[in-house]
Design a protein around this motif. Structure first.
Motif, PDB file in Angstrom:
ATOM      1  N   SER B 570      -1.882 -17.994  20.318  1.00  0.00           N
ATOM      2  CA  SER B 570      -1.368 -16.609  20.478  1.00  0.00           C
ATOM      3  C   SER B 570      -0.068 -16.991  21.415  1.00  0.00           C
ATOM      4  O   SER B 570      -0.056 -17.918  22.168  1.00  0.00           O
ATOM      5  CB  SER B 570      -2.145 -15.578  21.172  1.00  0.00           C
ATOM      6  OG  SER B 570      -2.572 -16.125  22.419  1.00  0.00           O
ATOM      7  N   TYR B 571       0.985 -16.216  21.095  1.00  0.00           N
ATOM      8  CA  TYR B 571       2.206 -16.315  21.973  1.00  0.00           C
ATOM      9  C   TYR B 571       2.291 -15.304  23.109  1.00  0.00           C
ATOM     10  O   TYR B 571       1.773 -14.194  22.901  1.00  0.00           O
ATOM     11  CB  TYR B 571       3.359 -16.144  21.023  1.00  0.00           C
ATOM     12  CG  TYR B 571       3.808 -17.443  20.256  1.00  0.00           C
ATOM     13  CD1 TYR B 571       4.601 -18.280  20.630  1.00  0.00           C
ATOM     14  CD2 TYR B 571       3.319 -17.345  18.870  1.00  0.00           C
ATOM     15  CE1 TYR B 571       4.908 -19.447  19.828  1.00  0.00           C
ATOM     16  CE2 TYR B 571       3.446 -18.548  18.105  1.00  0.00           C
ATOM     17  CZ  TYR B 571       4.347 -19.437  18.387  1.00  0.00           C
ATOM     18  OH  TYR B 571       4.541 -20.497  17.761  1.00  0.00           O
ATOM     19  N   THR B 572       2.917 -15.620  24.285  1.00  0.00           N
ATOM     20  CA  THR B 572       2.843 -14.669  25.354  1.00  0.00           C
ATOM     21  C   THR B 572       4.281 -14.131  25.216  1.00  0.00           C
ATOM     22  O   THR B 572       5.224 -14.469  24.224  1.00  0.00           O
ATOM     23  CB  THR B 572       2.675 -15.329  26.687  1.00  0.00           C
ATOM     24  OG1 THR B 572       3.861 -16.186  26.894  1.00  0.00           O
ATOM     25  CG2 THR B 572       1.508 -16.373  26.887  1.00  0.00           C
ATOM     26  N   GLU B 573       4.416 -13.026  26.056  1.00  0.00           N
ATOM     27  CA  GLU B 573       5.606 -12.550  26.260  1.00  0.00           C
ATOM     28  C   GLU B 573       6.788 -13.085  26.663  1.00  0.00           C
ATOM     29  O   GLU B 573       6.559 -14.482  27.275  1.00  0.00           O
ATOM     30  CB  GLU B 573       5.482 -11.285  27.011  1.00  0.00           C
ATOM     31  CG  GLU B 573       4.271 -10.128  26.894  1.00  0.00           C
ATOM     32  CD  GLU B 573       3.066 -10.573  27.714  1.00  0.00           C
ATOM     33  OE1 GLU B 573       3.032 -11.876  27.875  1.00  0.00           O
ATOM     34  OE2 GLU B 573       2.302  -9.749  27.774  1.00  0.00           O
ATOM     35  N   VAL B 574       7.911 -12.705  26.185  1.00  0.00           N
ATOM     36  CA  VAL B 574       9.309 -13.582  26.898  1.00  0.00           C
ATOM     37  C   VAL B 574       9.358 -12.809  28.021  1.00  0.00           C
ATOM     38  O   VAL B 574       9.065 -11.881  28.312  1.00  0.00           O
ATOM     39  CB  VAL B 574      10.429 -12.851  25.972  1.00  0.00           C
ATOM     40  CG1 VAL B 574      11.782 -13.672  26.674  1.00  0.00           C
ATOM     41  CG2 VAL B 574      10.112 -13.607  24.470  1.00  0.00           C
ATOM     42  N   LEU B 575       9.779 -13.734  29.040  1.00  0.00           N
ATOM     43  CA  LEU B 575      10.052 -13.167  30.246  1.00  0.00           C
ATOM     44  C   LEU B 575      11.527 -13.226  30.672  1.00  0.00           C
ATOM     45  O   LEU B 575      12.215 -14.007  30.148  1.00  0.00           O
ATOM     46  CB  LEU B 575       9.409 -14.229  31.352  1.00  0.00           C
ATOM     47  CG  LEU B 575       8.013 -14.059  31.425  1.00  0.00           C
ATOM     48  CD1 LEU B 575       7.571 -15.277  32.478  1.00  0.00           C
ATOM     49  CD2 LEU B 575       7.426 -12.966  31.856  1.00  0.00           C
ATOM     50  N   LEU B 576      11.917 -12.045  31.542  1.00  0.00           N
ATOM     51  CA  LEU B 576      13.373 -11.938  31.850  1.00  0.00           C
ATOM     52  C   LEU B 576      13.429 -12.478  33.127  1.00  0.00           C
ATOM     53  O   LEU B 576      12.744 -11.617  34.120  1.00  0.00           O
ATOM     54  CB  LEU B 576      13.711 -10.392  31.747  1.00  0.00           C
ATOM     55  CG  LEU B 576      14.848 -10.079  31.726  1.00  0.00           C
ATOM     56  CD1 LEU B 576      16.052 -10.918  30.702  1.00  0.00           C
ATOM     57  CD2 LEU B 576      15.131  -8.612  31.592  1.00  0.00           C
ATOM     58  N   VAL B 577      14.299 -13.317  33.581  1.00  0.00           N
ATOM     59  CA  VAL B 577      14.455 -13.692  35.069  1.00  0.00           C
ATOM     60  C   VAL B 577      15.709 -13.324  35.653  1.00  0.00           C
ATOM     61  O   VAL B 577      16.997 -13.782  35.045  1.00  0.00           O
ATOM     62  CB  VAL B 577      14.183 -15.185  35.164  1.00  0.00           C
ATOM     63  CG1 VAL B 577      14.445 -15.536  36.710  1.00  0.00           C
ATOM     64  CG2 VAL B 577      13.213 -15.865  34.682  1.00  0.00           C
ATOM     65  N   PRO B 578      15.879 -12.439  36.442  1.00  0.00           N
ATOM     66  CA  PRO B 578      17.214 -12.033  37.020  1.00  0.00           C
ATOM     67  C   PRO B 578      17.676 -13.403  37.900  1.00  0.00           C
ATOM     68  O   PRO B 578      16.900 -13.740  38.748  1.00  0.00           O
ATOM     69  CB  PRO B 578      16.866 -10.786  37.740  1.00  0.00           C
ATOM     70  CG  PRO B 578      15.793 -10.448  37.692  1.00  0.00           C
ATOM     71  CD  PRO B 578      14.846 -11.600  37.357  1.00  0.00           C
ATOM     72  N   LEU B 579      18.935 -13.524  37.684  1.00  0.00           N
ATOM     73  CA  LEU B 579      19.460 -14.730  38.330  1.00  0.00           C
ATOM     74  C   LEU B 579      20.683 -14.211  39.002  1.00  0.00           C
ATOM     75  O   LEU B 579      21.102 -13.076  38.895  1.00  0.00           O
ATOM     76  CB  LEU B 579      20.137 -16.023  37.390  1.00  0.00           C
ATOM     77  CG  LEU B 579      19.087 -16.827  36.783  1.00  0.00           C
ATOM     78  CD1 LEU B 579      19.647 -18.082  36.109  1.00  0.00           C
ATOM     79  CD2 LEU B 579      18.052 -17.393  37.751  1.00  0.00           C
ATOM     80  N   THR B 580      20.995 -14.863  40.251  1.00  0.00           N
ATOM     81  CA  THR B 580      22.273 -14.511  40.879  1.00  0.00           C
ATOM     82  C   THR B 580      23.443 -14.432  39.923  1.00  0.00           C
ATOM     83  O   THR B 580      23.706 -15.574  39.288  1.00  0.00           O
ATOM     84  CB  THR B 580      22.511 -15.320  41.823  1.00  0.00           C
ATOM     85  OG1 THR B 580      21.399 -16.285  42.174  1.00  0.00           O
ATOM     86  CG2 THR B 580      23.279 -14.945  43.278  1.00  0.00           C
ATOM     87  N   THR B 581      24.278 -13.355  39.914  1.00  0.00           N
ATOM     88  CA  THR B 581      25.328 -13.377  38.966  1.00  0.00           C
ATOM     89  C   THR B 581      26.398 -13.085  40.010  1.00  0.00           C
ATOM     90  O   THR B 581      26.430 -12.046  40.601  1.00  0.00           O
ATOM     91  CB  THR B 581      24.997 -12.289  37.987  1.00  0.00           C
ATOM     92  OG1 THR B 581      23.810 -12.367  37.384  1.00  0.00           O
ATOM     93  CG2 THR B 581      26.066 -12.595  36.753  1.00  0.00           C
ATOM     94  N   PRO B 582      27.772 -13.936  39.446  1.00  0.00           N
ATOM     95  CA  PRO B 582      28.774 -13.558  40.185  1.00  0.00           C
ATOM     96  C   PRO B 582      29.683 -12.225  39.623  1.00  0.00           C
ATOM     97  O   PRO B 582      29.030 -11.900  38.548  1.00  0.00           O
ATOM     98  CB  PRO B 582      29.709 -14.637  39.888  1.00  0.00           C
ATOM     99  CG  PRO B 582      29.249 -15.426  38.781  1.00  0.00           C
ATOM    100  CD  PRO B 582      27.711 -14.952  38.825  1.00  0.00           C
ATOM    101  N   ASP B 583      30.100 -11.475  40.564  1.00  0.00           N
ATOM    102  CA  ASP B 583      30.776 -10.217  39.974  1.00  0.00           C
ATOM    103  C   ASP B 583      32.002 -10.221  39.048  1.00  0.00           C
ATOM    104  O   ASP B 583      33.168 -10.803  39.658  1.00  0.00           O
ATOM    105  CB  ASP B 583      31.143  -9.361  41.140  1.00  0.00           C
ATOM    106  CG  ASP B 583      31.181  -7.943  40.776  1.00  0.00           C
ATOM    107  OD1 ASP B 583      31.672  -7.685  39.619  1.00  0.00           O
ATOM    108  OD2 ASP B 583      31.580  -7.161  41.645  1.00  0.00           O
ATOM    109  N   PHE B 584      31.696 -10.550  37.791  1.00  0.00           N
ATOM    110  CA  PHE B 584      32.789 -10.951  36.999  1.00  0.00           C
ATOM    111  C   PHE B 584      33.791  -9.609  36.839  1.00  0.00           C
ATOM    112  O   PHE B 584      34.922 -10.063  36.429  1.00  0.00           O
ATOM    113  CB  PHE B 584      31.939 -10.954  35.553  1.00  0.00           C
ATOM    114  CG  PHE B 584      31.044 -12.126  35.487  1.00  0.00           C
ATOM    115  CD1 PHE B 584      31.788 -13.502  35.496  1.00  0.00           C
ATOM    116  CD2 PHE B 584      29.954 -12.019  35.302  1.00  0.00           C
ATOM    117  CE1 PHE B 584      30.928 -14.478  35.545  1.00  0.00           C
ATOM    118  CE2 PHE B 584      28.994 -12.983  35.149  1.00  0.00           C
ATOM    119  CZ  PHE B 584      29.373 -14.093  35.230  1.00  0.00           C
TER     120      PHE B 584
END
Lengths: 672, 685
Positions: B570-584
């Protein structure tokens, strides 16, 4: 110091070399320090009072939100289903022996009918232990002991988005309280409101994010249950009883949290012609959710559902004569400016100004206190944007027709908000995070509200430099002599910060006793420090030098605090900056006796008002009325602050208190 | 009439057969990569094919080739028409190449319906026609040949397979459960690692063009990995990659349908009404191919859709698909529709389900887990369409066969700095014992494959394993482990782990800590603020085989595949990791700040380098004799004033006005007044 060195050099070479322009400008400022500081302080105060005029209208910055672009589909069918649940809850609350066990079961049953994944989350009241070393982290992970304590049970239901990938989730929270017998109407309606939205969303095909509904049992307060659930969501405890972990279900990264509860006002001050929703947004340490979230709620409430939106406001200030006079003055000034140039449009009716000021004051105060104004604060601790909506109906909830109509309106508001957040591809990032609100649709952004603070803090280094120049000792390292009193005061303040930790370990002390123990302990610590380090007034310590060092340390403290919690620094600056500027020893000899006596009076007043205990009492008196304030309640208010991990406590004890002590040192300087 | 119609429908296929070799021959002449040329055959694919797939080509050669193809296509057009009208024989399908179509319908416990389309094409090892094919899609054959593929599976999935409700350990769900987005793995028949990597890169580009998807993002070495035994035991010739964010839509279905000889014009594929199938709760479209010297190439094209009938209690095929099945694809060897009913739906109460319509054959599998109703499509025609109807007599909650452990994965912690990945395994209470004969050694083996992108820096030494609420030493639980740590901007981290849990275990959790890395500014995707995906982990149970054995009287490739030894996974869920993002959104601010800092830095640097202190002092001494500058004079005065020293008599000879004397102030105020008045009058006029 650099300025002073350059000054000395300039003098030495006596017009021989040209120093650099920036140095010369600094020297110029320093030489007119008194004028500069007076002008800056006045400008700061005026800028603070003008803030309501400078507020801009809010706008929805993120295009993807598309609020109100889809017609609400919440229908009477959903609301009548919800009404059945409300009636069931009321029956249980009336008849059954243990409503706090039956109601979660009932909610879970209703959730399961909708096809949601359901579980119960048990939590106990956290011990409000003061941990000075864990200040900015979330509460330390201690295994909960549910066995012998009373516990609350929240019911959680999850709808998986039919075609979504389950990476993100929107959290709906509806607090209810079964213990409070009078408010069962409102509690049941909160759950009914949530259920109507939930039942709609369980059939929605457009969902891209999962929906989590937490019916949180708020017997220990709204915040406790939500924060306990969020803590278990993000930092589960795997050791010990694994059964709670087994049933706990999750749904990805949280995109947004919406807390809503129905509140029935007992007595209304004035007749309401509409339903009202009150938004609470302030989280711990002055953090705010993204302005777009508030904008969406405001837009949908006002322009789609016809609900009036309110935010926190100090009612006392609206009636205050001083503020009204100020409003009139502002109106006149605005009118005059407009007559000069029609393009200058900052004219504002005085009533609007008064309301704006009252709202702004409340906004600044709630942020400065650093204590969340609702359960949404628990979300912000995990970097999730959240808002609390308090819906109060126009008519009584007892009437079934008006209740249905109210549920329909409120449900459509929440449906619209969920739909907007669901539209978001990215998390909230477009709009402001740093702002004050002066009305539900007006805000002052960070670029504007920093100006008064900058004006207030700007004179501090200049004054410090000029005082440093005025001392008779010409050694550039002369400030080191004053390091000792500074060290003593700051060591003392650290001791004072840590004392409550040990006091609170002694159980069962009434708060007055705690307060007295704290005060006594602090005094003793101060005396011991003096005995160990010797008197602060050695012969090299000139009062000017002492004042210069005090100002330098205070300005560093204020600037640091402005990064952590701007509003605290802003209010703190109003207290501390006059103290820094006016400090003058009693024994100093001056020529002008009138000015001296005026300054002395100011000093004495400030010595009393600047003491953190009286300062806090004063602030609370201004806000809540002076009748209820007692100085001995300081312990309770401090306990309140550290209970919420508010950095305001640290500011008061680590920045404000040493400043006040140094101020006293200067005041009683022997002036040899 | 019917025959005539099918010929018409097959017209396009006929063109392919006849034109294909010619054009591909032309393409060989022009030294054009074979893999990306295949889609020029169809007018409508003409532009999109090379645009997505031809990233490898230089643009000018590409343009000239495009022109050449347009031209050749134009030239060949008359032949195309003449052949299309008369020169096509439908009856003599060569025996070697086979095509069969099947559809399996399965009612699910939550009143949804699983529709599983299964198309099989077989090409014998050495085609009698040389490079030419009759039924088998030539593009695939060329792909296999060019890239020496032994096995390949490509899946496009939208939605999540609900392992709890829709079953986790029967062959259908083991095969159907796929991670959201695109998953691609391939086994190559190539000896060296470097060659495999190069071939993989080319393969991703070819598939990208073939299926109109951004599979070419799997080309970068940061996005694929080479698990040794976590996914499938191999000798390092397996490559595995997943794109969790790839959206699936008709754009991907159309090229997939074009691999079928009848496309969706006739036969079972004609049921594929786009609005109906994309309305489903789960949609997984797959292409699986195997090739070896003995059996040739076998393609299995499957499409699984979970549909929600409008009426929960009764549904029919026509209601589900909005189309009716009026006959088989004339080129198919067999065309069958199955209805599979799980035993758990029937056993509790015999008449919970009611079937309308008569099946051609009804059989149970060997272990009596399910019943199969078989319908032969040949029997039905336009006058009498096949329409299976199922009525639920009673609504009840049942669950299908569960996997021994239910796996879920989540992120722990908050903030932009660090976090943890937790994989939690929970036993499905009823199914650990009794269903499978595995109680001898009483250990459940679990294999976990976790691929993590490099910007999520996993510290593998922090692995903590909790079993039933107590921390366990990794040595006791981990039987075999293979870690390939990630390398920044080069390769992802791969973790393969074989764990051994006691049978009676109720829950276990595996925790791995990670730091969040920083990306370079141009590595951020356009929607960087959404966060970054960690692809699904694969949890498989090597001791548990999912198979259903049906009597040999049913000859069906679909049911044949049920008999294989498929490991439950069985496959698990995809995870969403918030990373530091510059203010574009603030490039202007960033540029201004940066420029200011640079200007200050260079200014002071140049100043320091240029100045010669000793020379300046000498100069100053010589200047001393002359009159000093105005500003130093002023400053000295000011500083004197500040210190309360009265002006020396020595300075009185060069006395000048104080800088803010009453005269100066008066002048300044006067000028300001004039300016304000002037501004006022100009504006009012």
């Amino acid at each position: 110091m650099e300025v002073a060195e350059v000054e000395a050099e300039v003098e030495k070479k006596a017009t021989a070399t040209r120093s650099r322009l920036i140095v010369r400008l600094a020297a110029l400022l320093v030489s007119y320090s008194t004028l500069v500081s007076v002008v800056c302080c006045l400008a700061g105060l005026i800028a603070l009072l003008v803030l309501p005029l400078l507020a801009k209208n809010t706008y929805i910055s993120e295009n993807a939100l598309l609020p109100g672009s889809a017609n609400p589909v919440l229908s009477y069918q959903h609301v009548t289903q919800a009404n059945n649940l409300i009636l069931d809850i009321m029956n249980i609350a009336d008849d059954k022996e243990a409503p706090d066990i039956e109601i979660p079961k009932l909610i879970a049953k209703y959730m399961e009918i909708l096809g949601a994944e359901t579980y119960h989350h048990k939590f106990s009241q956290p011990q409000n232990q003061f941990h000075p070393l864990y200040f900015f982290s979330t509460s330390p992970n201690s295994p909960p002991t549910l066995a012998n304590l009373s516990y609350g049970t929240s019911t959680v239901g999850i709808i998986r988005a039919p075609r979504g990938d389950g990476k993100e989730a929107i959290v709906l929270v509806s607090p209810y309280n079964t213990q409070n017998a009078g408010g069962i109407d409102a509690s049941a309606s909160s759950i009914g409101l949530a259920f109507s939205v939930f039942s709609l969303l369980s059939r929605a095909t457009w969902l891209a994010k999962d929906i989590i509904w937490v019916a949180s049992d708020s017997r220990f307060g709204d915040h406790t249950s939500v924060s306990a659930w969020l803590n278990d969501y993000h930092n589960p405890n795997f050791i010990g009883d694994a059964s709670s972990n087994r049933i706990f279900k999750r749904a990805g990264t949280m995109a947004c949290g919406i807390v809503f509860k129905v509140v029935e006002k007992e007595r209304r001050e004035k007749y309401e012609d509409r339903d009202v929703v009150t938004m609470y947004a302030e989280a711990s340490n002055g953090q705010m959710p993204n302005l777009d979230l508030l904008n969406v709620v405001h837009y949908l409430a006002v322009h789609r559902q016809g609900i009036r939106v309110r935010i926190g406001m100090f009612g006392g200030l609206v009636k205050s004569h001083l503020v009204r006079v100020l409003g009139e003055v502002m109106q006149q000034v605005g009118r005059f400016a407009r007559s000069l140039n029609p393009d200058w449009r900052f004219e504002m009716p005085s009533s609007e100004y008064v309301e704006g000021t009252a709202t702004l004051a409340s906004s600044i105060y709630s942020q400065a206190l650093g204590v969340p104004t609702g359960p949404h604060g628990a979300f912000r601790d995990y970097q999730v944007d959240a808002v609390t909506l308090e819906l109060s109906p126009r008519f009584s909830l007892k009437n079934e027709h008006t209740r249905l109509a109210f549920l329909l309106k409120g449900g459509r508001l929440i449906e619209g908000t969920v739909r907007s957040v669901n539209n978001l591809l990215e998390k909230f990032h477009q709009s402001f995070f740093l702002y004050f609100l002066t009305a539900p649709n007006k805000f002052v952004s960070v670029g504007v509200y920093m100006i008064p603070f900058a004006f207030l803090v700007a004179p501090l280094p200049i004054i410090a430099a000029s005082l440093f120049n005025l001392t008779s000792n010409r050694n550039p390292w002369r400030w080191l002599h004053t390091a000792k009193p500074l060290l003593i005061t700051h060591t003392w303040s650290v001791v004072v910060t840590l004392l409550p930790f040990y006091i609170s370990k002694i159980s069962d002390l009434p708060s007055t006793h705690c307060m007295l123990t704290w005060a006594g302990g602090s005094l003793m610590a101060l005396v011991i420090l003096y005995i160990v380090f010797g008197s602060p007034y050695s012969k090299h310590v000139e009062w000017r030098l002492l004042k210069a060092v005090m100002i330098a340390s205070v300005s560093i403290g204020l600037c640091l605090m402005s990064i952590i919690n701007f509003a605290t620094a802003q209010i703190g600056a109003l207290f501390v900056v006059p103290m820094c500027l006016f400090a003058l020893p009693i024994r100093v000899k001056t020529n002008n006796s009138l000015i001296r006596s005026m300054v002395m009076t100011c000093n004495l007043v400030m010595a009393v008002l600047g003491f953190p205990v009286t300062a806090v009492a004063l602030m609370q008196g201004v806000i809540k009325g002076f009748g209820t304030v007692s100085i001995l309640e300081f312990w309770d208010s401090m306990k309140f602050l550290w209970g919420w991990n508010s950095a305001t406590y640290l500011y008061l004890v680590l920045v404000h208190l040493p400043c006040w002590l140094l101020f006293l040192h200067i005041l009683f300087h022997p002036c040899r | 009439m019917g025959l005539f119609k099918s010929v018409n429908q097959l017209g396009a296929w006929g063109h392919f057969k006849i034109l294909g070799p010619i054009i591909i021959y032309a393409s060989v002449l022009s030294v054009f990569p074979l893999g990306s040329s295949l889609w020029f055959l169809d007018g409508e694919r003409f532009t999109s094919g090379p645009l997505t797939g031809g990233g490898v080509m230089a643009s000018h050669t590409f343009l000239s080739l495009l022109l050449f193809y347009l031209y050749s296509f134009h030239l060949l057009r008359p032949i195309y028409c003449s052949f299309g009208s008369n020169g096509f024989e439908t009856t003599s399908v060569p025996k070697e190449e086979e095509f069969s179509e099947e559809l399996l319908l399965k009612p699910l416990p939550d009143y949804k319906v699983l529709a599983h389309f299964h198309f099989t094409s077989i090409s014998p090892p050495s085609s009698s026609n040389g490079k030419h094919h009759h039924l088998f899609p030539k593009s695939i054959a060329q792909l296999v040949k060019k890239y020496k593929i032994r096995e390949l599976e490509l899946s496009f999935t939208q939605g999540r397979w609900n392992y709890d409700r829709w079953g986790a350990s029967d062959p259908l769900s083991t095969a159907n459960g796929k991670p959201p987005g695109v998953e691609l793995w391939a086994l190559f028949d190539i000896p060296t690692k470097e060659e495999i990597d190069a071939t993989w890169r080319n393969l991703t580009h070819s598939l990208s063009g073939l299926f109109c998807a951004s599979i070419n993002f799997l080309e970068s070495s940061t996005s694929y990995s080479a698990p040794l035994w976590g996914f499938l035991p191999n000798n390092g010739d397996l490559r595995y990659g997943a794109l969790p964010r790839e959206a699936v839509c008709t754009e991907n279905l159309t090229p997939w349908l074009k691999l079928l000889p009848c496309r969706d014009k006739a036969g079972i594929a004609s049921l594929l009404d786009r609005p109906s199938i994309y309305r489903g709760h789960y949609h997984s479209q797959r292409l699986k191919l195997r090739s070896d010297g003995l059996n040739g190439i076998v393609i299995e094209q499957t499409l699984s859709v979970v549909l929600q009938p409008i009426d929960r209690t009764s549904w029919s095929m026509h209601q589900l698909f909005k189309k009716s099945l009026t006959g088989k694809c004339a080129l198919a060897k067999s065309s069958k529709v199955f209805l599979e009913i799980e035993r758990s739906l029937v056993s509790q109460n015999e008449n919970i389900l009611e079937l309308v319509g008569e099946a051609d054959m009804v059989t149970n599998d060997q272990r009596d887990h399910s019943t199969i109703y078989q319908y032969n499509v040949e029997r039905y025609s336009e006058h009498e369409a096949l329409d299976i109807r199922v009525n639920w007599k009673k609504l009840l909650q049942v669950s299908f066969l569960q996997a021994p452990l239910h796996a879920s994965r989540f992120l722990m912690g908050s903030g932009n700095e660090r976090g943890s990945i937790a994989i939690s395994l929970q036993s499905a209470r009823n199914s650990t014992k009794g269903l499978y004969d595995n109680s001898k050694n009483c250990f459940t083996r679990v294999v976990i494959l976790q691929v993590v992108p490099w910007y999520v820096k996993v510290y593998y030494h922090t692995l903590r394993i909790y079993v039933d609420g107590a921390i366990r030493d990794a040595k006791d639980v981990v039987e075999k482990i293979n870690v390939t740590p990630s390398e920044d901007k080069v390769s992802p981290g791969t973790l393969e782990m074989m764990l051994q849990f006691p049978c009676g275990m109720m829950s276990a959790a595996l925790i791995l800590d990670f730091d969040k890395g920083f990306l370079h500014i141009d590595e951020y995707p356009p929607d960087a603020n959404q966060g970054f995906d960690i692809p699904s982990a694969l949890v498989s149970f090597p001791d548990f085989i999912s198979r259903r054995i049906y009597p040999d009287s049913i000859s069906s490739p679909l049911l044949q595949s049920y008999k294989g030894r498929n490991i439950v996974k069985s496959y698990t869920e995809v995870l969403l990791v918030p990373l530091t993002t510059p203010d574009f959104s603030m490039p202007y601010n960033v540029i201004t700040f940066t420029c200011t800092v640079l200007a200050l830095y260079f200014g002071s640097m140049v100043n320091v380098l240029r100045r010669r202190v000793s020379e300046e002092e000498r100069l100053a001494k010589s200047k001393d004799k002359r009159k000093p500058g105005l500003i130093p004079l002023l400053i000295s005065k000011i500083s004197n004033k500040v210190r309360g020293i009265k002006e020396d008599s020595a300075n009185q000879s060069q006395s000048s006005e104080p800088i803010l004397g009453p005269k100066v102030v008066f002048k300044v105020v006067l000028i300001a007044l004039i300016a304000v008045l002037g501004h006022y009058f100009f504006n009012s006029s």
